[in-house]
Design a protein around this motif. Structure first.
Motif, mmCIF file in Angstrom:
data_model
loop_
_atom_site.group_PDB
_atom_site.id
_atom_site.type_symbol
_atom_site.label_atom_id
_atom_site.label_comp_id
_atom_site.label_asym_id
_atom_site.label_seq_id
_atom_site.Cartn_x
_atom_site.Cartn_y
_atom_site.Cartn_z
ATOM 1 N N GLY A 122 54.202 -6.016 -74.889
ATOM 2 C CA GLY A 122 53.174 -5.044 -75.242
ATOM 3 C C GLY A 122 53.640 -4.059 -76.284
ATOM 4 O O GLY A 122 53.911 -4.410 -77.418
ATOM 5 N N THR A 123 53.802 -2.815 -75.869
ATOM 6 C CA THR A 123 54.091 -1.737 -76.799
ATOM 7 C C THR A 123 55.560 -1.694 -77.216
ATOM 8 O O THR A 123 56.432 -2.194 -76.505
ATOM 9 N N LYS A 124 55.789 -1.053 -78.352
ATOM 10 C CA LYS A 124 57.150 -0.750 -78.773
ATOM 11 C C LYS A 124 57.586 0.622 -78.263
ATOM 12 O O LYS A 124 58.748 1.006 -78.416
ATOM 13 N N GLU A 125 56.666 1.354 -77.637
ATOM 14 C CA GLU A 125 56.946 2.724 -77.200
ATOM 15 C C GLU A 125 57.648 2.718 -75.840
ATOM 16 O O GLU A 125 57.318 1.923 -74.961
ATOM 17 N N THR A 126 58.595 3.640 -75.685
ATOM 18 C CA THR A 126 59.382 3.693 -74.453
ATOM 19 C C THR A 126 59.529 5.116 -73.931
ATOM 20 O O THR A 126 59.330 6.087 -74.664
ATOM 21 N N ASP A 127 59.877 5.207 -72.668
ATOM 22 C CA ASP A 127 60.276 6.458 -72.016
ATOM 23 C C ASP A 127 61.646 6.240 -71.389
ATOM 24 O O ASP A 127 62.044 5.098 -71.111
ATOM 25 N N THR A 128 62.336 7.336 -71.127
ATOM 26 C CA THR A 128 63.594 7.284 -70.388
ATOM 27 C C THR A 128 63.373 7.895 -69.008
ATOM 28 O O THR A 128 62.785 8.978 -68.890
ATOM 29 N N LEU A 129 63.826 7.192 -67.985
ATOM 30 C CA LEU A 129 63.616 7.652 -66.617
ATOM 31 C C LEU A 129 64.462 8.894 -66.319
ATOM 32 O O LEU A 129 65.324 9.292 -67.107
ATOM 33 N N GLU A 130 64.236 9.477 -65.135
ATOM 34 C CA GLU A 130 64.918 10.702 -64.755
ATOM 35 C C GLU A 130 66.429 10.530 -64.635
ATOM 36 O O GLU A 130 67.169 11.524 -64.667
ATOM 37 N N ASP A 131 66.902 9.271 -64.498
ATOM 38 C CA ASP A 131 68.351 9.064 -64.452
ATOM 39 C C ASP A 131 69.007 9.288 -65.808
ATOM 40 O O ASP A 131 70.233 9.240 -65.927
ATOM 41 N N GLU A 132 68.173 9.510 -66.839
ATOM 42 C CA GLU A 132 68.603 9.805 -68.211
ATOM 43 C C GLU A 132 69.262 8.615 -68.899
ATOM 44 O O GLU A 132 69.883 8.770 -69.951
ATOM 45 N N TRP A 133 69.095 7.425 -68.337
ATOM 46 C CA TRP A 133 69.632 6.209 -68.939
ATOM 47 C C TRP A 133 68.568 5.123 -69.099
ATOM 48 O O TRP A 133 68.395 4.589 -70.187
#
Length: 273
Positions: free
Chosen positions: A214-225
């Motif tokens: 799908g998308t090329k957009e990402t988030d980083t989870l709360e574990d910061e990794w």
């Protein structure tokens, strides 16, 4: 060893040979993990297998302790694209797990990644893995002494775009590698040919397309990794470390040096083994 073009590290043949030794440790470890992974095991169990494999070979895990990272491998499942922290997550039938692995031998790094299906997966997911892995090889095959870094980038993007409507991550790239795991230059997975630092003998690069459904957009989870897709689409990640010799390309993390695949693509093999 010399420096060229804003901190790009150029290795001697002897240093490249040390990187080959590190690359073989990584390649053998990934093949061990490919054969070990199964439904019901945790990503932490995979990590333990990897650490034992690397240390038993007399090498040191690159990732463990890197900026505080707690694993020997990155284990990224399904919509996790990269940098997943191994732990208690249990792998299930139908999952995809991307395994990124690095090792150090005599101060020199190897870095590679594979994506593995747990049991049977859909044709769409199988195709995603095939496109991602093949795009990596097309990128490596496009590299020539005297060329430019984005010759690799353009070949990856062109192959992926011809195969369907996939997302190509732009915020995460391949990289230079040598006495450190991450060095200049960045190796994007998209772009126009003929840009970036020149490809010269002694330069080593990690080429690693990260492709989503799908998308090329990402988030980083709360574990910061852990990097995940914003739309929940699943992803695949493949990576090899390679260099160029006057004879051709040498894939330092492939057990055969990349000979079989490069010959299949009509590219000269440049390995010294």
């Amino acid at each position: 060893m010399g420096l060229l073009d804003r901190g790009v590290e150029i290795k001697t043949p002897e240093q490249i040979d040390a990187m080959r030794r590190a690359g073989l440790v990584v390649g053998r470890t990934l093949e061990l993990l490919r054969g070990s992974v199964r439904a019901g095991m945790t990503t932490g169990e995979l990590d333990a297998i990897a650490e034992d494999s690397i240390r038993s070979a007399g090498a040191v895990p690159s990732f463990l302790g890197y900026h505080g990272f707690t694993g020997t491998i990155c284990a990224s499942v399904n919509d996790e694209v990269v940098h997943g922290i191994p732990g208690e997550r249990v792998l299930a039938e139908g999952d995809l797990v991307s395994i990124d692995c690095g090792a150090i031998v005599d101060g020199w790094h190897g870095d590679a990644a594979i994506t593995v299906a747990i049991g049977e997966v859909s044709e769409e997911l199988t195709r995603l893995m095939e496109v991602t892995e093949e795009s990596m090889w097309r990128g490596i095959a496009a590299a020539r002494l005297g060329g430019r870094v984005t010759d690799i980038s353009a070949a990856i993007e062109s192959y992926v775009r011809r195969r369907g409507r996939y997302g190509i991550l732009e915020d995460y790239t391949g990289h230079g590698i040598g006495s450190q795991m991450h060095q200049p230059p960045n190796v994007p997975n998209f772009g126009k040919r003929g840009r970036g630092p020149k490809l010269v003998e002694g330069l080593a690069l990690a080429v690693e397309p990260m492709i989503t459904l799908g998308t090329k957009e990402t988030d980083t989870l709360e574990d910061e990794w852990t990097v995940v897709t914003t739309d929940g689409s699943w992803a695949a990640h493949f990576e090899h470390t390679f260099t160029l010799t006057p004879q051709g390309a040498w894939v330092l993390t492939a057990l055969d040096g990349g000979r079989a695949k490069l010959e299949e693509l009509g590219v000269p093999y440049g390995g010294r083994d």
